[in-house]
Design a protein around this motif. Structure first.
Motif, PDB file in Angstrom:
ATOM      1  N   ALA A   1      52.562 -68.642  57.325  1.00 13.27           N
ATOM      2  CA  ALA A   1      51.484 -69.775  57.017  1.00 13.27           C
ATOM      3  C   ALA A   1      52.000 -70.996  57.080  1.00 13.27           C
ATOM      4  O   ALA A   1      51.220 -72.257  57.572  1.00 13.27           O
ATOM      5  N   LEU A   2      53.108 -71.418  56.579  1.00 18.80           N
ATOM      6  CA  LEU A   2      53.782 -72.735  56.799  1.00 18.80           C
ATOM      7  C   LEU A   2      54.459 -73.056  57.947  1.00 18.80           C
ATOM      8  O   LEU A   2      54.762 -74.206  58.037  1.00 18.80           O
ATOM      9  N   ALA A   3      54.595 -72.396  58.797  1.00 19.89           N
ATOM     10  CA  ALA A   3      55.328 -72.425  60.129  1.00 19.89           C
ATOM     11  C   ALA A   3      55.209 -73.668  60.779  1.00 19.89           C
ATOM     12  O   ALA A   3      55.844 -74.418  61.203  1.00 19.89           O
ATOM     13  N   CYS A   4      53.871 -74.011  60.901  1.00 16.52           N
ATOM     14  CA  CYS A   4      53.344 -75.111  61.767  1.00 16.52           C
ATOM     15  C   CYS A   4      52.991 -76.287  61.011  1.00 16.52           C
ATOM     16  O   CYS A   4      52.218 -77.378  61.677  1.00 16.52           O
TER      17      CYS A   4
ATOM     18  N   ASP B   1      56.899 -70.827  42.595  1.00 20.19           N
ATOM     19  CA  ASP B   1      57.677 -72.017  42.612  1.00 20.19           C
ATOM     20  C   ASP B   1      57.910 -72.320  44.058  1.00 20.19           C
ATOM     21  O   ASP B   1      58.080 -73.700  44.319  1.00 20.19           O
ATOM     22  N   LEU B   2      58.009 -71.346  44.693  1.00 19.27           N
ATOM     23  CA  LEU B   2      58.136 -71.740  46.383  1.00 19.27           C
ATOM     24  C   LEU B   2      57.199 -72.477  47.001  1.00 19.27           C
ATOM     25  O   LEU B   2      57.212 -73.498  47.716  1.00 19.27           O
ATOM     26  N   LEU B   3      56.035 -71.948  46.608  1.00 20.12           N
ATOM     27  CA  LEU B   3      54.770 -72.710  47.030  1.00 20.12           C
ATOM     28  C   LEU B   3      54.651 -74.230  46.658  1.00 20.12           C
ATOM     29  O   LEU B   3      54.081 -75.008  47.286  1.00 20.12           O
ATOM     30  N   ALA B   4      54.741 -74.280  45.301  1.00 18.93           N
ATOM     31  CA  ALA B   4      54.901 -75.718  44.621  1.00 18.93           C
ATOM     32  C   ALA B   4      55.826 -76.558  45.480  1.00 18.93           C
ATOM     33  O   ALA B   4      55.701 -77.717  45.686  1.00 18.93           O
ATOM     34  N   GLU B   5      56.990 -75.971  45.653  1.00 18.01           N
ATOM     35  CA  GLU B   5      58.226 -76.551  46.236  1.00 18.01           C
ATOM     36  C   GLU B   5      57.770 -77.072  47.837  1.00 18.01           C
ATOM     37  O   GLU B   5      57.824 -78.288  48.211  1.00 18.01           O
ATOM     38  N   MET B   6      57.196 -76.262  48.470  1.00 18.72           N
ATOM     39  CA  MET B   6      56.585 -76.254  49.802  1.00 18.72           C
ATOM     40  C   MET B   6      55.536 -77.506  49.768  1.00 18.72           C
ATOM     41  O   MET B   6      55.382 -78.450  50.827  1.00 18.72           O
ATOM     42  N   GLN B   7      54.519 -77.262  48.876  1.00 21.59           N
ATOM     43  CA  GLN B   7      53.533 -78.341  48.653  1.00 21.59           C
ATOM     44  C   GLN B   7      54.067 -79.897  48.389  1.00 21.59           C
ATOM     45  O   GLN B   7      53.494 -80.564  49.190  1.00 21.59           O
ATOM     46  N   ARG B   8      54.983 -79.934  47.516  1.00 21.48           N
ATOM     47  CA  ARG B   8      55.345 -81.302  47.238  1.00 21.48           C
ATOM     48  C   ARG B   8      56.373 -81.705  48.444  1.00 21.48           C
ATOM     49  O   ARG B   8      56.127 -83.075  49.004  1.00 21.48           O
ATOM     50  N   GLU B   9      56.922 -81.091  49.302  1.00 18.91           N
ATOM     51  CA  GLU B   9      57.503 -81.437  50.475  1.00 18.91           C
ATOM     52  C   GLU B   9      56.858 -82.086  51.521  1.00 18.91           C
ATOM     53  O   GLU B   9      57.025 -82.948  52.360  1.00 18.91           O
ATOM     54  N   ARG B  10      55.684 -81.475  51.723  1.00 17.12           N
ATOM     55  CA  ARG B  10      54.769 -81.543  53.019  1.00 17.12           C
ATOM     56  C   ARG B  10      53.361 -82.383  52.422  1.00 17.12           C
ATOM     57  O   ARG B  10      52.540 -82.349  53.198  1.00 17.12           O
ATOM     58  N   SER B  11      53.435 -82.667  51.102  1.00 15.82           N
ATOM     59  CA  SER B  11      51.961 -83.300  50.637  1.00 15.82           C
ATOM     60  C   SER B  11      50.810 -82.285  51.193  1.00 15.82           C
ATOM     61  O   SER B  11      49.801 -82.945  51.492  1.00 15.82           O
TER      62      SER B  11
ATOM     63  N   LEU C   1      32.648 -78.106  47.390  1.00 11.00           N
ATOM     64  CA  LEU C   1      33.964 -78.529  46.622  1.00 11.00           C
ATOM     65  C   LEU C   1      34.652 -79.356  47.571  1.00 11.00           C
ATOM     66  O   LEU C   1      34.623 -79.427  48.751  1.00 11.00           O
ATOM     67  N   ALA C   2      35.635 -80.198  46.951  1.00  8.02           N
ATOM     68  CA  ALA C   2      36.483 -81.118  47.625  1.00  8.02           C
ATOM     69  C   ALA C   2      37.956 -81.068  47.267  1.00  8.02           C
ATOM     70  O   ALA C   2      38.191 -80.774  45.746  1.00  8.02           O
ATOM     71  N   VAL C   3      39.120 -81.124  47.998  1.00 11.97           N
ATOM     72  CA  VAL C   3      40.180 -81.024  47.792  1.00 11.97           C
ATOM     73  C   VAL C   3      40.957 -82.205  48.130  1.00 11.97           C
ATOM     74  O   VAL C   3      40.947 -82.379  49.506  1.00 11.97           O
ATOM     75  N   ASP C   4      41.499 -83.177  47.750  1.00 15.19           N
ATOM     76  CA  ASP C   4      42.446 -84.225  48.067  1.00 15.19           C
ATOM     77  C   ASP C   4      43.774 -83.628  48.687  1.00 15.19           C
ATOM     78  O   ASP C   4      44.315 -82.792  48.164  1.00 15.19           O
ATOM     79  N   GLN C   5      44.544 -84.620  49.390  1.00 22.82           N
ATOM     80  CA  GLN C   5      45.985 -84.374  49.968  1.00 22.82           C
ATOM     81  C   GLN C   5      46.799 -84.062  48.738  1.00 22.82           C
ATOM     82  O   GLN C   5      46.818 -85.076  47.906  1.00 22.82           O
ATOM     83  N   GLY C   6      47.580 -83.289  48.594  1.00 25.68           N
ATOM     84  CA  GLY C   6      48.743 -82.792  47.737  1.00 25.68           C
ATOM     85  C   GLY C   6      48.188 -82.234  46.533  1.00 25.68           C
ATOM     86  O   GLY C   6      48.854 -81.728  45.685  1.00 25.68           O
TER      87      GLY C   6
END
Length: 361
Positions: A169-172, A196-206, A30-35
């Motif tokens: 998990a997101l600290a670094c 919702d928090l996960l989605a928000e952190m994902q958008r902010e960090r790509s 499988l493959a996952v793109d950035q963001g």
């Protein structure tokens, strides 16, 4: 197009037992793109959790065999030494586990567990790490972060513990997050807040996210692509809306039919998938879903179908007699054995995309 941030190729993880090898993950690519968010779904025992741990190289048992390739931003994690892998985990690849009560150390305060990775990977002083940890808890919308940093995991509610594990998990600032059922045992309201928090952190960090769940409602609304696992293999993969609207693999369709619907009658029985998943100690030679599939033919029992492209770009499935595509016949129709089920030509409805995220387990 740029290369995927996470590229898994023919990954296998087998448990070695006295009776033989249990093929928990058996040739997954499988493959996952950035963001991007990839959802992995399937019944319990299909290999979802084992797959994420195999990607991260986490120890699962004393006797395992792990082969294949796991390319993270171009570097193969399978070839790294234990010391090299430790420098990657947390900094570039992080994981949120199913049960925060067992993934957090019960005898360490939250502050010590949250600052450990910050000091290791970002070389922060004790004071700097403490300030960064406080900011992370505030970003997780936890009240009074200073008090929470001084508490032990048992002193927090389930939702608060899960937010702490996400903060760790997101600290670094990882580029890929593996989220293994991050909302297990949480009520619907808290579940939505966590997602919702996960989605928000994902958008902010790509950040790329691999979301493991058996809740198809979550997959329908939170992912861009979906991979369906069965018997340690991926049996269907593609854009989420495409797979859920027009599943080709009968197993995917069976999962969708099993989702409870609010518009069904109050006394209408829930639909189930008959039979049991195959044993992975000695899996069948053909399609692993054949014994439970009402579309199976003699070819399905002896000949394993490969993942092949559907008519929609990016949509792949492994089935000789797919739901919405012309089947691949092993012989002309007039030569088919008399006992073999004919190819299905009847109209098959387009499965509705699940919208509920309510859990019953």
């Amino acid at each position: 197009m740029s290369d995927p941030i996470l590229d898994v190729r023919d990954l296998r993880l087998w448990y070695l037992t006295g009776r033989g090898a249990v093929r928990a993950v058996d040739g997954v690519s499988l493959a996952v793109d950035q963001g991007q968010t990839l959802g992995i779904v399937g019944e319990s025992g299909s290999g979802k959790t084992t797959l994420t741990r195999a990607i991260a190289g986490l120890p699962l048992a004393t006797r395992t065999v792990r082969t294949g390739e796991v390319h993270l931003d171009g570097r193969d994690l399978v070839t790294l030494s234990a010391a090299q892998l430790r420098s990657v985990l947390g900094a570039e690849l992080a994981m949120v586990f199913q049960d925060p009560m067992t993934s957090l150390n019960p005898v360490m305060r939250v502050g010590a567990q949250l600052t450990e990775g910050l000091r290791l990977h970002r070389s922060l002083s004790r004071r700097q790490a403490r300030l960064a940890a406080r900011e992370l808890l505030a970003a997780m919308r936890l009240p009074d972060p200073d008090t929470i940093l001084r508490r032990y995991p048992a002193e927090l509610s389930g939702g608060m513990r899960q937010r702490v594990t996400i903060a760790i998990a997101l600290a670094c600032g990882p580029t890929v997050l593996l989220a293994d059922e991050p909302t297990t045992a949480l009520d619907v309201t808290v579940q939505a807040q966590i997602l919702d928090l996960l989605a928000e952190m994902q958008r902010e960090r790509s950040m790329a996210v691999v979301l493991v769940t058996h809740d198809l409602g979550v997959v329908a609304t939170r992912t861009t692509r979906i991979a369906v696992m069965y018997g340690g293999k991926i049996v269907e993969e593609g854009p989420t809306a495409v797979v859920l609207r027009r599943p080709h693999m009968p197993y995917t369709e069976a999962l969708l039919r099993s989702v409870p619907r609010f518009d069904a009658g109050p006394r209408r029985p829930l639909r189930t998938i008959p039979g049991q998943p195959p044993g992975l100690l000695d899996p069948p030679p053909g399609c692993r879903f054949a014994s439970r599939c009402d579309r199976a033919s003699s070819r399905c029992v002896v000949d394993e179908p490969p993942l092949r492209e559907a008519s929609t770009p990016g949509h792949r499935f492994a089935c000789w007699h797919p739901v919405h595509e012309a089947p691949v016949h092993e012989a002309p129709a007039h030569e088919a054995p008399a006992h073999e089920a004919p190819a299905h030509e009847a109209h098959v409805h387009e499965a509705p995309i699940p919208t509920t995220t309510r859990r019953r387990d």
